[in-house]
Enzyme design. Structure first.
Site, PDB file in Angstrom:
ATOM      1  N   HIS A 141      -5.233  17.446  12.446  1.00  0.00           N
ATOM      2  CA  HIS A 141      -5.438  16.513  11.616  1.00  0.00           C
ATOM      3  C   HIS A 141      -5.501  14.995  12.265  1.00  0.00           C
ATOM      4  O   HIS A 141      -4.669  14.469  12.962  1.00  0.00           O
ATOM      5  CB  HIS A 141      -4.118  16.440  10.589  1.00  0.00           C
ATOM      6  CG  HIS A 141      -4.056  17.462   9.541  1.00  0.00           C
ATOM      7  ND1 HIS A 141      -4.477  17.296   8.411  1.00  0.00           N
ATOM      8  CD2 HIS A 141      -3.310  18.653   9.576  1.00  0.00           C
ATOM      9  CE1 HIS A 141      -4.034  18.339   7.530  1.00  0.00           C
ATOM     10  NE2 HIS A 141      -3.710  18.963   8.428  1.00  0.00           N
ATOM     11  N   SER A 144       0.718 -11.079 -14.083  1.00  0.00           N
ATOM     12  CA  SER A 144       1.765 -10.829 -13.943  1.00  0.00           C
ATOM     13  C   SER A 144       2.584 -11.494 -12.947  1.00  0.00           C
ATOM     14  O   SER A 144       3.753 -11.525 -12.806  1.00  0.00           O
ATOM     15  CB  SER A 144       1.834  -9.179 -13.390  1.00  0.00           C
ATOM     16  OG  SER A 144       1.364  -8.843 -12.094  1.00  0.00           O
ATOM     17  N   GLY A 145       1.790 -12.207 -12.150  1.00  0.00           N
ATOM     18  CA  GLY A 145       2.552 -12.966 -11.120  1.00  0.00           C
ATOM     19  C   GLY A 145       2.378 -12.165  -9.729  1.00  0.00           C
ATOM     20  O   GLY A 145       2.797 -12.513  -8.501  1.00  0.00           O
ATOM     21  N   GLY A 146       2.103 -10.789  -9.806  1.00  0.00           N
ATOM     22  CA  GLY A 146       1.927 -10.076  -8.556  1.00  0.00           C
ATOM     23  C   GLY A 146       0.471 -10.142  -7.950  1.00  0.00           C
ATOM     24  O   GLY A 146      -0.289 -10.805  -8.409  1.00  0.00           O
ATOM     25  N   VAL A 147       0.419  -9.564  -6.746  1.00  0.00           N
ATOM     26  CA  VAL A 147      -0.775  -9.584  -5.837  1.00  0.00           C
ATOM     27  C   VAL A 147      -2.041  -9.012  -6.524  1.00  0.00           C
ATOM     28  O   VAL A 147      -2.919  -9.497  -6.649  1.00  0.00           O
ATOM     29  CB  VAL A 147      -0.454  -8.824  -4.680  1.00  0.00           C
ATOM     30  CG1 VAL A 147      -1.728  -8.825  -3.710  1.00  0.00           C
ATOM     31  CG2 VAL A 147       0.584  -9.393  -3.666  1.00  0.00           C
ATOM     32  N   ASP A 148      -1.874  -7.695  -7.169  1.00  0.00           N
ATOM     33  CA  ASP A 148      -3.174  -7.146  -7.863  1.00  0.00           C
ATOM     34  C   ASP A 148      -3.866  -7.879  -8.813  1.00  0.00           C
ATOM     35  O   ASP A 148      -5.022  -8.289  -8.776  1.00  0.00           O
ATOM     36  CB  ASP A 148      -2.630  -5.760  -8.219  1.00  0.00           C
ATOM     37  CG  ASP A 148      -2.081  -4.957  -7.347  1.00  0.00           C
ATOM     38  OD1 ASP A 148      -2.427  -5.162  -5.944  1.00  0.00           O
ATOM     39  OD2 ASP A 148      -1.260  -4.013  -7.646  1.00  0.00           O
ATOM     40  N   SER A 149      -3.083  -8.427  -9.920  1.00  0.00           N
ATOM     41  CA  SER A 149      -3.428  -9.208 -10.897  1.00  0.00           C
ATOM     42  C   SER A 149      -4.015 -10.442 -10.621  1.00  0.00           C
ATOM     43  O   SER A 149      -4.900 -11.104 -11.178  1.00  0.00           O
ATOM     44  CB  SER A 149      -2.620  -9.154 -12.237  1.00  0.00           C
ATOM     45  OG  SER A 149      -1.371 -10.074 -11.766  1.00  0.00           O
ATOM     46  N   GLU A 191      -6.428  12.214  11.086  1.00  0.00           N
ATOM     47  CA  GLU A 191      -6.168  11.193  10.488  1.00  0.00           C
ATOM     48  C   GLU A 191      -4.542  10.746  10.711  1.00  0.00           C
ATOM     49  O   GLU A 191      -4.226   9.511  10.350  1.00  0.00           O
ATOM     50  CB  GLU A 191      -6.132  11.399   8.841  1.00  0.00           C
ATOM     51  CG  GLU A 191      -5.207  12.316   8.373  1.00  0.00           C
ATOM     52  CD  GLU A 191      -5.740  13.877   8.148  1.00  0.00           C
ATOM     53  OE1 GLU A 191      -5.080  14.819   7.582  1.00  0.00           O
ATOM     54  OE2 GLU A 191      -6.502  14.063   9.215  1.00  0.00           O
ATOM     55  N   CYS A 218      -8.687  21.331   8.683  1.00  0.00           N
ATOM     56  CA  CYS A 218      -7.826  22.165   8.460  1.00  0.00           C
ATOM     57  C   CYS A 218      -8.278  23.278   7.508  1.00  0.00           C
ATOM     58  O   CYS A 218      -9.019  23.994   7.715  1.00  0.00           O
ATOM     59  CB  CYS A 218      -6.181  21.562   8.151  1.00  0.00           C
ATOM     60  SG  CYS A 218      -4.935  22.457   8.210  1.00  0.00           S
TER      61      CYS A 218
END
Length: 509
Positions: free
Chosen positions: A167, A221-226, A169, A79
């Site tokens: 596009h 933190s208990g989350g996925v990332d950490s 994508e 584009c």
């Protein structure tokens, strides 16, 4: 070094989507603003120039320096990128006579060209542009057209450079992934070996080399990332990783003891710290959202620093920063306008004197989950909805008090359990209950009540960059509302949020 595709960002809403599609082909890529492009390197196998809200005809339009790449590695302009390449080489770009937005079909495809090889006649593509390329420079050849746009795709003779007006994508371009695979695998020669397992192997090895015998402290933190960041670090350095889990008084019901137990079962070296009173004191009297975030962040750092100093000779701070955090913290025009403070980016004070290690900073959220699966992390942890760093503190609008937290914890507990009970939890990317600073009239029994309103939020998304509200069944919402009002003292009205991102953010604060 990992072979990669460089994506040059001109501010398009679709830039992150290009990156996601390339990674779905098991090829690593990075997004860099057009004015912060990295130097050419052997591991950069190709370059994609993104779209843009700008017009190449604007005096302030972005101008990249592609001299280091043009002719030496394949380049694909999408584009705006295609229009800029044509414009910069003497072509004519004008405002479209028929502004082409939405679905179109390729009425002409140059079948012998490697970029569009294997694509079918009349295949659907997605257009989104107000300008069009009227005349190509000498040495540019058309490789694709639609009924309304003659120059929908071109190639520069004698060099591996292409431009396309559509596009590839977006999902609406039905063979867009074919075109992208033709480019990254066929033309650029990428080996498509960037998988979760290969990421784990290379990252663990890199962490070993970077950290040596040093100690790392990380706030879980208990989350996925950490959690995924902790397991990667633990695999690299074992018990030299010291994890700290702080109860800020803004967690979900029973979350502090349950998460501590699960981390200990995983073999992580973890300490739990109950600091509820510190946070409640810091938040007293504060109602403005950004001020609440800053107070929560400042108090966390104080508590975390106090606990980290109990560990001798720590040199590194581990963080669960992921790629959207990084992307949203930079901009193609310099520092971005702050939507909200990211708790994972730039929050480290000078007095901590620690170097930062961020093993997930190149990954999108769904990629973090796939890496977690490759690490054999419990699916119950990997399948958890995202939960913000400030916790319920940004889901209680207005001043935060222990009494309000207790009310919202109960509402949230009922909501999440209902989603799980009705097998709807995994249909939702993130669910949240928000306690509003509003009271409404109600009737319970024969008495008039004047109590709080809670809003329920449920969205679908892939990485949090964009999100649509979930169409939960009316029967489910009716039953849920009834259960909340009957069981949670202090709530007499439940509403459902039907806003998408953009324009609304996922969280209310």
């Amino acid at each position: 070094m990992e072979e990669m595709i460089l994506i040059v960002d001109f501010g398009s809403q679709y830039t992150q989507l290009i990156a996601r599609r390339v990674r779905e082909l098991n090829v690593y890529c990075e997004i860099h603003p057009y004015n912060q492009m990295p130097e050419a390197a052997a591991n950069i196998k190709g370059v994609i120039l993104s779209g843009s809200p700008f017009s190449v005809r604007d005096a302030e339009s972005p101008i990249p320096d592609t001299e280091a790449y043009r002719g030496s590695v394949p380049v694909l302009g999408v584009c705006y990128g295609a229009q800029w390449l044509a414009h910069a080489n003497g072509g004519i770009v004008k405002a479209s006579d028929t502004r082409e937005y939405g679905r179109a079909r390729l009425s002409y495809i140059e079948g012998g060209d490697p970029l569009v090889q294997g694509m079918t006649h009349n295949t659907q593509v997605w257009m989104s542009h107000g300008d069009t390329i009227k005349t190509l420079p000498d040495g540019f050849d058309v490789i694709a057209s639609t009924h309304d746009v003659e120059i929908a795709g071109y190639r520069i003779t004698g060099e591996p450079t292409w431009g396309i007006q559509f596009h590839p994508e977006v999902y609406h371009s039905t063979e867009g992934m074919k075109l992208l695979e033709n480019f990254v695998a066929g033309i650029c020669g990428c080996h498509q070996t960037w998988t979760p397992a290969s990421f784990v192997d290379s990252t663990v090895q890199e962490l070993k080399e970077t950290l040596g015998n040093d100690k790392v402290v990380l706030g879980l933190s208990g989350g996925v990332d950490s959690t995924v960041a902790a397991v990667l670090l633990h695999r690299a350095i074992g018990d030299r990783l010291y994890c700290i889990f702080v109860n800020n008084g803004l967690l979900r019901k029973n979350e502090f003891p349950e998460v501590l137990d699960s981390y200990r079962e995983m073999g992580l070296n973890i300490t739990g710290v109950d600091a509820c009173e510190d946070f409640y004191a810091a938040l007293k009297g504060i109602t403005e959202p950004e001020e609440k975030r800053k107070a929560i962040g400042k108090t966390f750092i104080e508590v975390f620093d106090r606990e980290a100093h109990r560990i001798r000779d720590v040199k590194w701070l581990g963080q669960g920063t992921i790629y959207p955090d990084v992307i949203e913290s930079i901009s193609v025009k310099g520092p971005s306008a702050t939507i909200k403070s990211h708790h994972n980016v730039g929050g480290l004070p000078d007095f901590m004197k620690l170097k930062v290690i961020e093993p997930l900073k190149s990954l999108f959220k769904d990629e973090v989950r796939r890496v977690g699966k490759a690490l054999n992390i419990d699916p119950l942890i990997l399948g958890r909805h995202p939960f913000p760093g400030p916790g319920l503190g940004i889901r209680i609008l207005g001043e935060i008090t222990p009494q309000k937290v207790a009310i919202l914890q109960e509402v949230d507990h009922i909501y999440i359990n209902a989603l799980k009970r009705e097998n709807k939890y995994h249909e939702v990317w993130q669910a949240a209950a928000i306690l509003l600073p509003v009271q409404s009239v109600g009737v319970m029994g024969d008495e008039r009540t004047y109590e709080s309103v809670v809003a329920l939020r449920a969205v679908t998304s892939t990485d949090g960059m964009t999100a649509d509200w979930c169409h939960l069944p009316y029967e489910f919402l009716a039953s849920l509302s009834n259960e909340i009002i009957n069981k949670v003292k202090g709530v007499n009205r439940v509403v459902y949020d039907i806003s998408s991102k953009p324009p609304a953010t996922i969280e209310w604060e």
